[in-house]
Design a protein around this motif. Sequence first.
Motif, PDB file in Angstrom:
ATOM      1  N   SER A   1       0.810  -1.214   0.000  1.00  0.00           N
ATOM      2  CA  SER A   1       0.000   0.000   0.000  1.00  0.00           C
ATOM      3  C   SER A   1       0.846   1.269   0.000  1.00  0.00           C
ATOM      4  N   SER A   2       2.164   1.145   0.083  1.00  0.00           N
ATOM      5  CA  SER A   2       3.013   2.328  -0.035  1.00  0.00           C
ATOM      6  C   SER A   2       2.920   2.895  -1.448  1.00  0.00           C
ATOM      7  N   CYS A   3       2.673   2.014  -2.418  1.00  0.00           N
ATOM      8  CA  CYS A   3       2.551   2.435  -3.818  1.00  0.00           C
ATOM      9  C   CYS A   3       1.139   2.268  -4.364  1.00  0.00           C
ATOM     10  N   HIS A   4       0.374   1.331  -3.834  1.00  0.00           N
ATOM     11  CA  HIS A   4      -0.961   1.028  -4.344  1.00  0.00           C
ATOM     12  C   HIS A   4      -2.031   1.310  -3.293  1.00  0.00           C
ATOM     13  N   ASN A   5      -3.205   1.698  -3.755  1.00  0.00           N
ATOM     14  CA  ASN A   5      -4.345   1.928  -2.876  1.00  0.00           C
ATOM     15  C   ASN A   5      -5.307   0.750  -3.010  1.00  0.00           C
ATOM     16  N   PRO A   6      -5.347  -0.146  -2.030  1.00  0.00           N
ATOM     17  CA  PRO A   6      -6.186  -1.344  -2.157  1.00  0.00           C
ATOM     18  C   PRO A   6      -7.676  -1.037  -2.268  1.00  0.00           C
ATOM     19  N   HIS A   7      -8.106   0.128  -1.801  1.00  0.00           N
ATOM     20  CA  HIS A   7      -9.522   0.470  -1.865  1.00  0.00           C
ATOM     21  C   HIS A   7      -9.924   1.109  -3.172  1.00  0.00           C
ATOM     22  N   GLY A   8      -8.965   1.390  -4.028  1.00  0.00           N
ATOM     23  CA  GLY A   8      -9.300   1.934  -5.328  1.00  0.00           C
ATOM     24  C   GLY A   8      -8.565   3.225  -5.623  1.00  0.00           C
ATOM     25  N   SER A   9      -8.329   3.469  -6.884  1.00  0.00           N
ATOM     26  CA  SER A   9      -7.628   4.664  -7.323  1.00  0.00           C
ATOM     27  C   SER A   9      -8.110   5.011  -8.725  1.00  0.00           C
ATOM     28  N   ALA A  10      -7.930   6.263  -9.104  1.00  0.00           N
ATOM     29  CA  ALA A  10      -8.281   6.660 -10.470  1.00  0.00           C
ATOM     30  C   ALA A  10      -7.317   6.038 -11.467  1.00  0.00           C
ATOM     31  N   ASN A  11      -6.165   5.587 -10.980  1.00  0.00           N
ATOM     32  CA  ASN A  11      -5.175   4.978 -11.850  1.00  0.00           C
ATOM     33  C   ASN A  11      -5.527   3.534 -12.163  1.00  0.00           C
ATOM     34  N   ASP A  12      -5.178   3.090 -13.361  1.00  0.00           N
ATOM     35  CA  ASP A  12      -5.529   1.740 -13.808  1.00  0.00           C
ATOM     36  C   ASP A  12      -4.880   0.625 -12.985  1.00  0.00           C
ATOM     37  N   ARG A  13      -3.771   0.937 -12.325  1.00  0.00           N
ATOM     38  CA  ARG A  13      -3.092  -0.069 -11.505  1.00  0.00           C
ATOM     39  C   ARG A  13      -3.148   0.282 -10.024  1.00  0.00           C
ATOM     40  N   LEU A  14      -4.189   1.036  -9.650  1.00  0.00           N
ATOM     41  CA  LEU A  14      -4.420   1.406  -8.251  1.00  0.00           C
ATOM     42  C   LEU A  14      -3.226   2.114  -7.628  1.00  0.00           C
ATOM     43  N   LEU A  15      -2.467   2.872  -8.439  1.00  0.00           N
ATOM     44  CA  LEU A  15      -1.331   3.603  -7.904  1.00  0.00           C
ATOM     45  C   LEU A  15      -1.816   4.729  -7.001  1.00  0.00           C
ATOM     46  N   ASN A  16      -1.170   4.868  -5.861  1.00  0.00           N
ATOM     47  CA  ASN A  16      -1.498   5.973  -4.966  1.00  0.00           C
ATOM     48  C   ASN A  16      -1.205   7.303  -5.644  1.00  0.00           C
ATOM     49  N   GLU A  17      -2.003   8.287  -5.318  1.00  0.00           N
ATOM     50  CA  GLU A  17      -1.745   9.632  -5.830  1.00  0.00           C
ATOM     51  C   GLU A  17      -1.008  10.480  -4.802  1.00  0.00           C
ATOM     52  N   THR A  18      -0.861   9.936  -3.602  1.00  0.00           N
ATOM     53  CA  THR A  18      -0.031  10.541  -2.564  1.00  0.00           C
ATOM     54  C   THR A  18       0.893   9.452  -2.037  1.00  0.00           C
ATOM     55  N   VAL A  19       2.188   9.655  -2.158  1.00  0.00           N
ATOM     56  CA  VAL A  19       3.189   8.661  -1.748  1.00  0.00           C
ATOM     57  C   VAL A  19       4.155   9.313  -0.763  1.00  0.00           C
TER      58      VAL A  19
ATOM     59  N   GLY B   1       3.591  10.761   1.853  1.00  0.00           N
ATOM     60  CA  GLY B   1       3.061  12.040   2.293  1.00  0.00           C
ATOM     61  C   GLY B   1       3.078  13.132   1.251  1.00  0.00           C
ATOM     62  N   LYS B   2       3.448  12.796  -0.011  1.00  0.00           N
ATOM     63  CA  LYS B   2       3.535  13.815  -1.055  1.00  0.00           C
ATOM     64  C   LYS B   2       2.575  13.491  -2.194  1.00  0.00           C
ATOM     65  N   GLN B   3       1.793  14.486  -2.603  1.00  0.00           N
ATOM     66  CA  GLN B   3       0.966  14.328  -3.789  1.00  0.00           C
ATOM     67  C   GLN B   3       1.822  14.700  -4.990  1.00  0.00           C
ATOM     68  N   TYR B   4       1.945  13.788  -5.935  1.00  0.00           N
ATOM     69  CA  TYR B   4       2.934  13.976  -6.982  1.00  0.00           C
ATOM     70  C   TYR B   4       2.375  14.437  -8.327  1.00  0.00           C
ATOM     71  N   GLY B   5       1.072  14.326  -8.594  1.00  0.00           N
ATOM     72  CA  GLY B   5       0.528  14.586  -9.920  1.00  0.00           C
ATOM     73  C   GLY B   5       0.529  16.066 -10.293  1.00  0.00           C
ATOM     74  N   ASN B   6       1.076  16.390 -11.457  1.00  0.00           N
ATOM     75  CA  ASN B   6       1.138  17.783 -11.904  1.00  0.00           C
ATOM     76  C   ASN B   6       0.836  17.906 -13.389  1.00  0.00           C
ATOM     77  N   ASN B   7       0.498  19.131 -13.808  1.00  0.00           N
ATOM     78  CA  ASN B   7       0.465  19.489 -15.218  1.00  0.00           C
ATOM     79  C   ASN B   7       1.719  20.283 -15.531  1.00  0.00           C
ATOM     80  N   TYR B   8       2.221  20.125 -16.761  1.00  0.00           N
ATOM     81  CA  TYR B   8       3.474  20.782 -17.145  1.00  0.00           C
ATOM     82  C   TYR B   8       3.320  21.480 -18.497  1.00  0.00           C
ATOM     83  N   ASN B   9       4.177  22.447 -18.708  1.00  0.00           N
ATOM     84  CA  ASN B   9       4.332  23.036 -20.034  1.00  0.00           C
ATOM     85  C   ASN B   9       5.722  22.633 -20.530  1.00  0.00           C
TER      86      ASN B   9
END
Length: 395
Positions: A149-167, A169-177
């Motif tokens: 569960s350090s990398c995966h969310n067993p209860h569900g995630s928006a990611n196809d492989r249940l990847l955590n969006e906060t790892v 203690g850090k939320q990592y998802g960003n938009n870039y230019n």
Amino acid sequence: MRKLKISLSALLMLLLVSMFGAIASAETFTPTSTNPAPTIHVGDIDNSGNQNTHKTHGNFQNNTNSCANCHSTHNGEDDMLLMKSGEKELCMSCHDGTMGFYNVTKASEAGVIDSHELSASMHDVDSNLVVGSAPGALNNKSTATFECSSCHNPHGSANDRLLNETVAGKQYGNNYNVTIVGYTETITKLNQVPVGQKAIKLNLVEDPAYADINNSTTLSGLKIYKSNGIYNKPADGLTQAQVYDYKLNYSEFCASCHDDYLKNRENGPRADRVHYTHTTNSTKQGRSCTACHFAHGTDITTLRDTAGKTIADLEKPIVDGGKGWTDAQAKAYMKEVSKKGSSLKRFTNMAVCWACHQSTHQIANTPGTTNYPNTTDYKNYLVPGGDYSGKSLIK
């Protein structure tokens, strides 16, 4: 005494028949929308009364029974009421291939975990490892124990492989230019992606091993996919900007723990001012963490040489593109001999370096080129035995 022997023989025969019957039953198990795998029981009607695409993880219904696949209300074996004594034991009760469709002990794009083959190294989720002790952890001071569960969310995630969006203690998802002019790449971080909006999208295709399930019209839309890793170019309606975002976020995902390995375009000294390193926050091919490493781990069966060949490839007959080697020959050739081990690498030893850095050791692409060292055409000589076609596998 003779009657006793007959009775024992009959008993043994009954046991054998029942064993074979159980095996046959397991082999002929037919998934249904409410029983997609042995002992896994779920509902298939959503909260609007429509047949949905319910799976064991995530997308829970108001009348869910899915919780009971992992938790026991009265007889849990830990304070989270898990059916097993530990997190790894619970996850592996399905994902060792006995029940779940995704077997993490079998080589995939994620690598392999829990392997005892030669040259094995992996993210060890069964060792009480502290997250903050990850290689390259500089600012990551997490004292949490490293688990699935350090990398995966067993209860569900928006990611196809249940990847955590906060790892860690850090939320990592960003938009870039991203702006690329010639060889110059300029990356500007714009804003953080809200949780639940797929910070990483993987290139998934239906797994041909489960064609019957994927083509069924009675399994509530259940699909079994295999991953081809991250996208390298626009596809399936993705824009180039989205592909850049997903690739950059994958490195951000890994850098949540290995924070000192995420470098900027200046490619300067690390944050601790000790070493230089590869730039990983780049959109270029071969610059992401997963270009060189598997997420779960590696072993002798997954490692490749500069040509992108595995042990299985080398053992094929010459007429089929292999070398016709024995298993012992192939393993001796592919074995990782570095003192620090295989470090979750995709290529054995430093083969990944040669697969990318070919500028001075190219395979001749014109007929009649003289073999090295009997030529001064150093940019186009033929290296005896050298094959660097594995570069096509680097993402």
